[in-house]
Design a protein around this motif. Structure first.
Motif, PDB file in Angstrom:
ATOM      1  N   HIS A  47       0.842  -1.200   0.000  1.00  0.00           N
ATOM      2  CA  HIS A  47       0.000   0.000   0.000  1.00  0.00           C
ATOM      3  C   HIS A  47       0.878   1.251   0.000  1.00  0.00           C
ATOM      4  N   ARG A  48       0.724   2.019  -1.040  1.00  0.00           N
ATOM      5  CA  ARG A  48       1.496   3.255  -1.183  1.00  0.00           C
ATOM      6  C   ARG A  48       0.862   4.340  -0.336  1.00  0.00           C
ATOM      7  N   LEU A  49       1.669   5.005   0.451  1.00  0.00           N
ATOM      8  CA  LEU A  49       1.184   6.121   1.267  1.00  0.00           C
ATOM      9  C   LEU A  49       1.533   7.468   0.638  1.00  0.00           C
ATOM     10  N   LYS A  50       2.751   7.577   0.101  1.00  0.00           N
ATOM     11  CA  LYS A  50       3.204   8.818  -0.533  1.00  0.00           C
ATOM     12  C   LYS A  50       3.784   8.489  -1.895  1.00  0.00           C
ATOM     13  N   GLY A  51       3.500   9.307  -2.858  1.00  0.00           N
ATOM     14  CA  GLY A  51       4.068   9.126  -4.195  1.00  0.00           C
ATOM     15  C   GLY A  51       5.430   9.774  -4.291  1.00  0.00           C
TER      16      GLY A  51
ATOM     17  N   THR B 199       9.941   3.281  -1.218  1.00  0.00           N
ATOM     18  CA  THR B 199       9.122   2.388  -0.411  1.00  0.00           C
ATOM     19  C   THR B 199       9.643   2.432   1.017  1.00  0.00           C
ATOM     20  N   THR B 200       8.743   2.670   1.953  1.00  0.00           N
ATOM     21  CA  THR B 200       9.112   2.683   3.366  1.00  0.00           C
ATOM     22  C   THR B 200       8.443   1.504   4.057  1.00  0.00           C
ATOM     23  N   GLU B 201       8.938   1.134   5.236  1.00  0.00           N
ATOM     24  CA  GLU B 201       8.410  -0.032   5.940  1.00  0.00           C
ATOM     25  C   GLU B 201       6.918   0.086   6.235  1.00  0.00           C
ATOM     26  N   ASP B 202       6.425   1.308   6.455  1.00  0.00           N
ATOM     27  CA  ASP B 202       4.998   1.474   6.764  1.00  0.00           C
ATOM     28  C   ASP B 202       4.110   1.276   5.534  1.00  0.00           C
ATOM     29  N   GLU B 203       4.710   1.075   4.363  1.00  0.00           N
ATOM     30  CA  GLU B 203       3.963   0.784   3.141  1.00  0.00           C
ATOM     31  C   GLU B 203       4.008  -0.704   2.791  1.00  0.00           C
TER      32      GLU B 203
END
Length: 130
Positions: free
Chosen positions: A94-98, A102-106
């Protein structure tokens, strides 16, 4: 002179037909070739990860999961105090920010105990807390 033209036309048409056949076969084989998860663009890969994770079963071997999902976005491993080998593979779901990163929270974490899938999602990480 006219006889030469009559001979050239079939040769040109034959070459054109062979070229068109080559193009059709190449396009068919290229489009039909199955791509691995690692060859997908980020959006298709993310959708693939979500769909594949939904089909996982507890007790699957790590090698089988890797063959289904490809390389993880993050990989952590350690040996627990009881000697069990633990590994957390994280896959972007799930992408949070474009922002292009890629971060762990995604990601969705998958927890393996001695190479066997034991849990995934927030539950996987909760198992590690004392």
């Amino acid at each position: 002179m006219r006889e030469q033209k009559n001979r050239i036309v079939p040769v040109i048409l034959g070459l054109l037909g062979a070229y068109l056949l080559f193009v059709i076969i190449t396009i068919t084989l290229w489009d039909g070739a199955e791509r691995t998860p690692d060859q997908l663009d980020w959006d298709d890969r993310q959708q693939h990860n979500v769909a594949t994770i939904a089909t996982l079963q507890m007790g699957m071997e790590q090698a089988q999961v890797l063959s289904l999902l490809g390389s993880p976005d993050f990989n952590e491993a350690f040996t627990a105090s009881d000697g069990v080998q633990m590994q957390i593979l994280r896959y972007r779901t799930h992408r949070l920010k474009g922002d292009g990163m890629t971060t762990e929270d995604e990601t969705t974490p998958l927890l393996f105990r001695d190479g066997v899938l034991a849990a995934w999602g927030k539950t996987a990480l909760a198992q590690l807390e004392p």
